[in-house]
Write an enzyme that holds these catalytic residues in place. Structure first.
Site, PDB file in Angstrom:
ATOM      1  N   GLN A  17      -0.507   1.657   4.482  1.00 23.02           N
ATOM      2  CA  GLN A  17      -1.707   1.071   3.876  1.00 23.02           C
ATOM      3  C   GLN A  17      -2.907   1.340   4.786  1.00 23.02           C
ATOM      4  O   GLN A  17      -2.895   0.999   5.962  1.00 23.02           O
ATOM      5  CB  GLN A  17      -1.499  -0.444   3.671  1.00 23.02           C
ATOM      6  CG  GLN A  17      -2.670  -1.141   3.016  1.00 23.02           C
ATOM      7  CD  GLN A  17      -2.862  -0.747   1.535  1.00 23.02           C
ATOM      8  OE1 GLN A  17      -1.917  -0.726   0.763  1.00 23.02           O
ATOM      9  NE2 GLN A  17      -4.094  -0.438   1.155  1.00 23.02           N
ATOM     10  N   ASP A  46       1.613   7.944  -2.830  1.00 25.47           N
ATOM     11  CA  ASP A  46       0.142   7.905  -2.882  1.00 25.47           C
ATOM     12  C   ASP A  46      -0.418   9.246  -3.350  1.00 25.47           C
ATOM     13  O   ASP A  46      -1.518   9.315  -3.890  1.00 25.47           O
ATOM     14  CB  ASP A  46      -0.432   7.619  -1.480  1.00 25.47           C
ATOM     15  CG  ASP A  46      -0.816   6.157  -1.295  1.00 25.47           C
ATOM     16  OD1 ASP A  46      -0.902   5.438  -2.314  1.00 25.47           O
ATOM     17  OD2 ASP A  46      -1.015   5.750  -0.141  1.00 25.47           O
ATOM     18  N   LYS A  98       0.891  -4.856  -5.089  1.00 31.69           N
ATOM     19  CA  LYS A  98       1.907  -3.810  -5.265  1.00 31.69           C
ATOM     20  C   LYS A  98       3.307  -4.444  -5.250  1.00 31.69           C
ATOM     21  O   LYS A  98       4.177  -4.082  -6.042  1.00 31.69           O
ATOM     22  CB  LYS A  98       1.752  -2.749  -4.173  1.00 31.69           C
ATOM     23  CG  LYS A  98       0.469  -1.934  -4.356  1.00 31.69           C
ATOM     24  CD  LYS A  98       0.044  -1.148  -3.125  1.00 31.69           C
ATOM     25  CE  LYS A  98      -1.356  -0.552  -3.347  1.00 31.69           C
ATOM     26  NZ  LYS A  98      -1.921   0.103  -2.166  1.00 31.69           N
TER      27      LYS A  98
END
Ligand code: NAP
Length: 287
Positions: free
Chosen positions: A96, A119, A52
């Site tokens: 995460q 997300d 990412k």
């Protein structure tokens, strides 16, 4: 002829557009900026986060990694997320997953400021999808799958789609998305009787069960007409494999995604699109 649905060409084709949007936002005075909280030292999580970070660099947006030790207290963890949520220079953020056991009873996805929910797991975000509103943030893996199909001119409307897996991050939101796009959806799970019955006549099969090679040549027909999307990222004998037994299924289908190089990179690509969208929304509507 069978078509390999790889992500690379799509991403390369669309990167200039993402760079332009990032540049435009920066010149309007708000630099798109992604903050990621990583707790502990899970190697797979670290790899995902690094991917990412690399993508952020490529499109010219800020990436901040907030690393917390494995034994971080619940209070400090919550405080860290709160700071990011309220930091006006941060335009997208997430924690995460997975987090260590002592934090796992926190409903982490609901902690994130919905305006920065790149997300797409916050209930406010999912609610839009539930109502068939597709102009908001859409969870990254489902969004990446639809982009992959669209970019390859694979029709969705009216198609019979069978999804294997009903998780909150993949199967379930993907089923909502396909429905909103006028497909007819069958959602299978571990208690489904006779999986083959649901895959053999589907126009599009999406395998997202986390079971290596659950989809074999027996699950697809011989008409060379089916499209197979493999979400799985599983370790088998030290190798990364999907949920689809690629070597035997590839012979029988119209199109299929590779693992690696298919849904994985499309998920990261979608995260970047979502970051640009949250930043645009913050500029246009405020938080
Ligand atoms: P998950 O939360 O473990 O959910 C798995 C789903 O599959 C559950 O709904 C489960 O049914 C179902 N399932 C399990 N065994 C099955 C079986 N034998 N037959 C039919 N259904 C079965 O997994 P996830 O987080 O959605 O991830 C699924 C896979 O995708 C994993 O390999 C993961 O690594 C991968 N993944 C990849 C990406 C990417 O970017 N490529 C992103 C996310 C996940 P129940 O609900 O009945 O338990």
């Amino acid at each position: 002829m069978m078509k390999l649905l790889d992500a690379k060409s799509i991403i390369e084709r669309n990167i200039p557009n993402l760079q332009d949007r990032a540049q435009q936002l920066t010149s309007q005075g708000l630099v798109p900026s992604l903050s990621v909280v990583l707790v502990g030292n899970n190697q797979a999580s670290r790899r995902y986060v690094n991917n990412k970070a690399k993508f952020c660099k490529r499109i010219g947006v800020v990436f901040n990694l907030i690393e917390l030790p494995q034994d971080i207290s619940k209070e400090t963890f919550l405080d860290t997320v709160d700071k990011i949520n309220n930091d006006p220079s941060v335009t997208g953020c997430f924690v995460q997953l997975p987090v260590p056991k002592h934090l796992s009873n926190i409903n982490i996805t609901q902690l994130i400021n919905p305006a920065k929910d790149v997300d797409g797991f916050h209930l406010n975000t999912i609610n839009k999808l539930y109502l068939n509103e597709l102009d908001g943030i859409i969870p990254c893996t489902p969004k990446g799958i639809i982009t992959l199909l669209n970019e390859n001119n694979i029709k969705i409307e009216g198609m019979n789609v069978t999804i294997i897996g009903r998780s909150h991050i993949v199967g379930k939101p993907l089923s909502l998305l396909f429905q909103a796009l006028n497909a007819t959806v069958t959602l299978c799970h571990s208690r489904t009787k006779d999986l083959k019955k649901h895959t053999i006549n589907a126009d599009i099969i999406v395998a997202a069960s986390g079971v290596p090679h659950i989809i074999t040549a027996d699950h697809v027909n011989s008409n060379q007409s089916q499209v197979v999307i493999d979400v799985g990222m599983n370790q088998l004998d030290g190798k990364l494999v999907g949920d689809v037994y690629f070597a035997e299924v590839v012979e029988k289908v119209r199109a299929i995604t590779p693992v690696p190089g298919g849904v994985g990179p499309m998920t990261v690509y979608s995260l970047m699109e979502n970051l640009l969208l949250t930043t645009e929304n913050i500029i246009n509507k405020g938080i």
